[in-house]
Scaffold this motif. Structure first.
Motif, PDB file in Angstrom:
ATOM      1  N   TRP A  84       8.694  42.916  50.754  1.00  0.00           N
ATOM      2  CA  TRP A  84       9.858  43.522  51.380  1.00  0.00           C
ATOM      3  C   TRP A  84      10.743  44.266  50.383  1.00  0.00           C
ATOM      4  CZ3 TRP A  84       8.684  38.350  52.907  1.00  0.00           C
ATOM      5  CH2 TRP A  84       8.172  38.254  54.208  1.00  0.00           C
ATOM      6  N   LYS A  85      11.418  45.277  50.902  1.00  0.00           N
ATOM      7  CA  LYS A  85      12.530  45.922  50.204  1.00  0.00           C
ATOM      8  C   LYS A  85      13.769  45.779  51.068  1.00  0.00           C
ATOM      9  CE  LYS A  85       9.992  49.344  47.449  1.00  0.00           C
ATOM     10  NZ  LYS A  85       8.636  48.838  47.746  1.00  0.00           N
ATOM     11  N   GLU A  86      14.920  46.045  50.465  1.00  0.00           N
ATOM     12  CA  GLU A  86      16.180  45.879  51.165  1.00  0.00           C
ATOM     13  C   GLU A  86      16.933  47.213  51.228  1.00  0.00           C
ATOM     14  OE1 GLU A  86      14.388  42.473  50.241  1.00  0.00           O
ATOM     15  OE2 GLU A  86      15.279  43.602  48.571  1.00  0.00           O
ATOM     16  N   VAL A  87      17.824  47.321  52.208  1.00  0.00           N
ATOM     17  CA  VAL A  87      18.705  48.483  52.320  1.00  0.00           C
ATOM     18  C   VAL A  87      20.142  47.988  52.208  1.00  0.00           C
ATOM     19  CG1 VAL A  87      18.666  48.353  54.862  1.00  0.00           C
ATOM     20  CG2 VAL A  87      19.381  50.468  53.734  1.00  0.00           C
ATOM     21  N   ALA A  88      20.941  48.692  51.420  1.00  0.00           N
ATOM     22  CA  ALA A  88      22.341  48.320  51.217  1.00  0.00           C
ATOM     23  C   ALA A  88      23.238  49.418  51.761  1.00  0.00           C
ATOM     24  CB  ALA A  88      22.627  48.088  49.738  1.00  0.00           C
ATOM     25  N   VAL A  89      24.265  49.032  52.503  1.00  0.00           N
ATOM     26  CA  VAL A  89      25.297  49.959  52.961  1.00  0.00           C
ATOM     27  C   VAL A  89      26.437  49.892  51.955  1.00  0.00           C
ATOM     28  CG1 VAL A  89      26.905  50.551  54.808  1.00  0.00           C
ATOM     29  CG2 VAL A  89      24.646  49.615  55.367  1.00  0.00           C
ATOM     30  N   HIS A  90      26.711  51.052  51.333  1.00  0.00           N
ATOM     31  CA  HIS A  90      27.729  51.100  50.280  1.00  0.00           C
ATOM     32  C   HIS A  90      29.041  51.606  50.846  1.00  0.00           C
ATOM     33  CE1 HIS A  90      29.635  51.484  46.446  1.00  0.00           C
ATOM     34  NE2 HIS A  90      29.803  52.786  46.595  1.00  0.00           N
ATOM     35  N   MET A  91      30.113  50.861  50.573  1.00  0.00           N
ATOM     36  CA  MET A  91      31.450  51.215  51.054  1.00  0.00           C
ATOM     37  C   MET A  91      32.436  51.233  49.897  1.00  0.00           C
ATOM     38  SD  MET A  91      31.365  48.753  54.420  1.00  0.00           S
ATOM     39  CE  MET A  91      30.222  47.621  53.621  1.00  0.00           C
ATOM     40  N   GLY A  92      33.458  52.071  50.017  1.00  0.00           N
ATOM     41  CA  GLY A  92      34.540  52.096  49.052  1.00  0.00           C
ATOM     42  C   GLY A  92      34.430  53.194  48.021  1.00  0.00           C
ATOM     43  N   LEU A  93      35.603  53.612  47.520  1.00  0.00           N
ATOM     44  CA  LEU A  93      35.682  54.691  46.543  1.00  0.00           C
ATOM     45  C   LEU A  93      36.148  54.218  45.176  1.00  0.00           C
ATOM     46  CD1 LEU A  93      37.356  57.408  48.815  1.00  0.00           C
ATOM     47  CD2 LEU A  93      34.941  57.265  48.160  1.00  0.00           C
ATOM     48  N   THR A  94      36.695  53.013  45.103  1.00  0.00           N
ATOM     49  CA  THR A  94      37.235  52.496  43.859  1.00  0.00           C
ATOM     50  C   THR A  94      36.689  51.107  43.579  1.00  0.00           C
ATOM     51  OG1 THR A  94      39.155  51.404  44.865  1.00  0.00           O
ATOM     52  CG2 THR A  94      39.386  53.753  44.349  1.00  0.00           C
ATOM     53  N   ASP A  95      37.005  50.587  42.387  1.00  0.00           N
ATOM     54  CA  ASP A  95      36.607  49.221  42.052  1.00  0.00           C
ATOM     55  C   ASP A  95      37.232  48.208  43.009  1.00  0.00           C
ATOM     56  OD1 ASP A  95      34.985  49.760  39.794  1.00  0.00           O
ATOM     57  OD2 ASP A  95      36.769  50.094  38.584  1.00  0.00           O
ATOM     58  N   ASP A  96      38.437  48.506  43.482  1.00  0.00           N
ATOM     59  CA  ASP A  96      39.144  47.559  44.331  1.00  0.00           C
ATOM     60  C   ASP A  96      38.502  47.405  45.700  1.00  0.00           C
ATOM     61  OD1 ASP A  96      41.019  46.941  42.398  1.00  0.00           O
ATOM     62  OD2 ASP A  96      42.442  48.479  43.067  1.00  0.00           O
ATOM     63  N   ASP A  97      38.012  48.512  46.298  1.00  0.00           N
ATOM     64  CA  ASP A  97      37.476  48.405  47.651  1.00  0.00           C
ATOM     65  C   ASP A  97      35.959  48.545  47.719  1.00  0.00           C
ATOM     66  OD1 ASP A  97      37.173  51.112  47.197  1.00  0.00           O
ATOM     67  OD2 ASP A  97      38.294  51.771  48.953  1.00  0.00           O
ATOM     68  N   SER A  98      35.295  48.584  46.560  1.00  0.00           N
ATOM     69  CA  SER A  98      33.833  48.702  46.551  1.00  0.00           C
ATOM     70  C   SER A  98      33.191  47.473  47.186  1.00  0.00           C
ATOM     71  CB  SER A  98      33.332  48.847  45.107  1.00  0.00           C
ATOM     72  OG  SER A  98      31.918  48.871  45.071  1.00  0.00           O
ATOM     73  N   MET A 113      21.948  39.974  54.718  1.00  0.00           N
ATOM     74  CA  MET A 113      21.628  39.023  53.657  1.00  0.00           C
ATOM     75  C   MET A 113      22.844  38.618  52.838  1.00  0.00           C
ATOM     76  SD  MET A 113      18.052  40.808  52.483  1.00  0.00           S
ATOM     77  CE  MET A 113      17.601  39.518  51.314  1.00  0.00           C
ATOM     78  N   GLY A 114      23.874  39.435  52.860  1.00  0.00           N
ATOM     79  CA  GLY A 114      25.073  39.118  52.109  1.00  0.00           C
ATOM     80  C   GLY A 114      25.785  40.370  51.656  1.00  0.00           C
ATOM     81  N   SER A 115      26.968  40.172  51.109  1.00  0.00           N
ATOM     82  CA  SER A 115      27.797  41.282  50.650  1.00  0.00           C
ATOM     83  C   SER A 115      28.207  41.028  49.207  1.00  0.00           C
ATOM     84  CB  SER A 115      29.032  41.404  51.544  1.00  0.00           C
ATOM     85  OG  SER A 115      29.782  42.540  51.225  1.00  0.00           O
ATOM     86  N   VAL A 116      28.062  42.053  48.360  1.00  0.00           N
ATOM     87  CA  VAL A 116      28.416  41.938  46.950  1.00  0.00           C
ATOM     88  C   VAL A 116      29.307  43.104  46.571  1.00  0.00           C
ATOM     89  CG1 VAL A 116      26.256  40.759  46.420  1.00  0.00           C
ATOM     90  CG2 VAL A 116      26.410  43.219  46.087  1.00  0.00           C
ATOM     91  N   ARG A 117      30.122  42.912  45.525  1.00  0.00           N
ATOM     92  CA  ARG A 117      31.032  43.979  45.109  1.00  0.00           C
ATOM     93  C   ARG A 117      30.248  45.193  44.609  1.00  0.00           C
ATOM     94  NH1 ARG A 117      36.527  44.100  43.291  1.00  0.00           N
ATOM     95  NH2 ARG A 117      36.839  42.231  44.527  1.00  0.00           N
ATOM     96  N   THR A 118      29.353  44.980  43.675  1.00  0.00           N
ATOM     97  CA  THR A 118      28.504  46.051  43.148  1.00  0.00           C
ATOM     98  C   THR A 118      27.098  45.503  42.925  1.00  0.00           C
ATOM     99  OG1 THR A 118      29.102  45.521  40.857  1.00  0.00           O
ATOM    100  CG2 THR A 118      30.408  47.223  41.959  1.00  0.00           C
ATOM    101  N   VAL A 128      20.545  39.166  41.764  1.00  0.00           N
ATOM    102  CA  VAL A 128      21.443  40.316  41.736  1.00  0.00           C
ATOM    103  C   VAL A 128      22.640  39.954  40.863  1.00  0.00           C
ATOM    104  CG1 VAL A 128      23.026  41.733  43.098  1.00  0.00           C
ATOM    105  CG2 VAL A 128      20.764  41.165  44.003  1.00  0.00           C
ATOM    106  N   LEU A 129      22.973  40.836  39.913  1.00  0.00           N
ATOM    107  CA  LEU A 129      24.174  40.682  39.105  1.00  0.00           C
ATOM    108  C   LEU A 129      25.183  41.741  39.537  1.00  0.00           C
ATOM    109  CD1 LEU A 129      22.665  40.049  35.552  1.00  0.00           C
ATOM    110  CD2 LEU A 129      23.377  38.366  37.265  1.00  0.00           C
ATOM    111  N   SER A 130      26.408  41.301  39.756  1.00  0.00           N
ATOM    112  CA  SER A 130      27.446  42.166  40.306  1.00  0.00           C
ATOM    113  C   SER A 130      28.683  42.119  39.425  1.00  0.00           C
ATOM    114  CB  SER A 130      27.801  41.703  41.726  1.00  0.00           C
ATOM    115  OG  SER A 130      28.864  42.457  42.259  1.00  0.00           O
ATOM    116  N   ASP A 131      29.174  43.298  39.001  1.00  0.00           N
ATOM    117  CA  ASP A 131      30.360  43.400  38.157  1.00  0.00           C
ATOM    118  C   ASP A 131      31.572  43.828  38.972  1.00  0.00           C
ATOM    119  OD1 ASP A 131      28.919  42.701  35.944  1.00  0.00           O
ATOM    120  OD2 ASP A 131      28.844  44.708  35.068  1.00  0.00           O
ATOM    121  N   SER A 132      32.724  43.235  38.660  1.00  0.00           N
ATOM    122  CA  SER A 132      34.006  43.615  39.250  1.00  0.00           C
ATOM    123  C   SER A 132      35.014  43.788  38.130  1.00  0.00           C
ATOM    124  CB  SER A 132      34.505  42.547  40.228  1.00  0.00           C
ATOM    125  OG  SER A 132      33.556  42.301  41.243  1.00  0.00           O
ATOM    126  N   TRP A 133      35.716  44.923  38.111  1.00  0.00           N
ATOM    127  CA  TRP A 133      36.692  45.179  37.057  1.00  0.00           C
ATOM    128  C   TRP A 133      37.959  44.381  37.336  1.00  0.00           C
ATOM    129  CZ3 TRP A 133      36.570  46.479  32.344  1.00  0.00           C
ATOM    130  CH2 TRP A 133      37.707  46.930  31.677  1.00  0.00           C
TER     131      TRP A 133
END
Length: 239
Positions: A84-98, A113-118, A128-133
């Motif tokens: 399988w592969k996954e599809v991600a819906v990307h939202m937000g324009l900044t680090d705060d709302d990404s 499957m879940g929601s991650v910042r990045t 999955v590794l996700s960074d948030s400023w």
């Protein structure tokens, strides 16, 4: 302070290069379910809508935007050892709302499957590794794939690595813990300090943090962000 905590935060680790996702698009095609046939994939959203509509083949699902702009979708592969592969819906324009909401497709239905910042690093190893400023440092979070449940599970950490250096411009104390305010040391004006790690305090995911500081004399203690902001210089503050 437990010896194991000190040992972890004082180790110097070399990070592998990041694997970043592609730029999001409003429509694309990919074989998500591993049957050798690509599915048509699209996301529909109008400015101001509280929901988006994701379509994969004949399957449709609605998702919340949480007041963020929907920028599109991209394909990722969380676990390269399965079909399988996954599809991600990307939202937000900044680090705060990404935000990225990840979906799997089993050939019939879409599964959130879940929601991650990045999606900072996706190497196909089920992680999955996700960074948030966080103002002057990156909060790195880990998510682990549970394929049977079709979920990305957050793996909480007691401490989060910071690894920045600053100069004390006004003396302030570092204390034994956020609960025990016994002073370990008063940091000397003009001395160099290392901010080693951050510890979340409270229930909010991106709320209050206490910071573990190493003094120029090798002592460890905790302080709050206001002291770092007001009484040090050299930290890479950015909005």
């Amino acid at each position: 302070m437990r010896a194991s905590v000190v040992a972890v935060v004082t180790l110097m680790l070399l990070a592998a290069p990041a694997v970043h996702a592609d730029e999001p698009v409003m429509s694309t095609s990919a074989d998500l379910d591993g049957d050798g046939k690509p599915e048509a994939i699209s996301v529909q959203w109008a400015d101001g809508d509280a929901q988006f509509v994701l379509k994969v083949g004949s399957a449709t699902v609605r998702g919340k935007t949480n007041d963020a702009e929907v920028r599109g979708v991209f394909i990722t592969d969380v676990d390269g050892s399965d079909k399988w592969k996954e599809v991600a819906v990307h939202m937000g324009l900044t680090d705060d709302d990404s935000r990225n909401t990840v979906y799997g497709f089993d050939g019939k239905t879409l599964k959130e499957m879940g929601s991650v910042r990045t999606l900072t690093e996706v190497r196909g190893n089920g992680i999955v590794l996700s960074d948030s400023w966080m103002g002057f440092w990156n909060l790195r979070e880990k998510y682990s794939l549970d394929r049977k449940a079709w979920k990305l599970n957050h793996v909480p950490q007691e401490l989060y690595f910071v690894g920045t250096e600053a100069t004390v411009k006004q003396s302030f104390p570092i204390v034994r813990s956020h609960k025990d305010k016994a002073v370990v040391a008063n940091l000397a004006q003009g001395s160099k300090i290392q901010v080693l790690a951050a510890m979340p305090v409270g229930a909010k995911r991106y709320g209050d943090y206490w910071y573990l500081v190493k003094s120029s004399t090798g002592l460890l203690g905790w302080t709050q962000v206001q002291n770092l902001h007001d009484k040090t210089e050299g930290l890479p503050w950015a909005g």
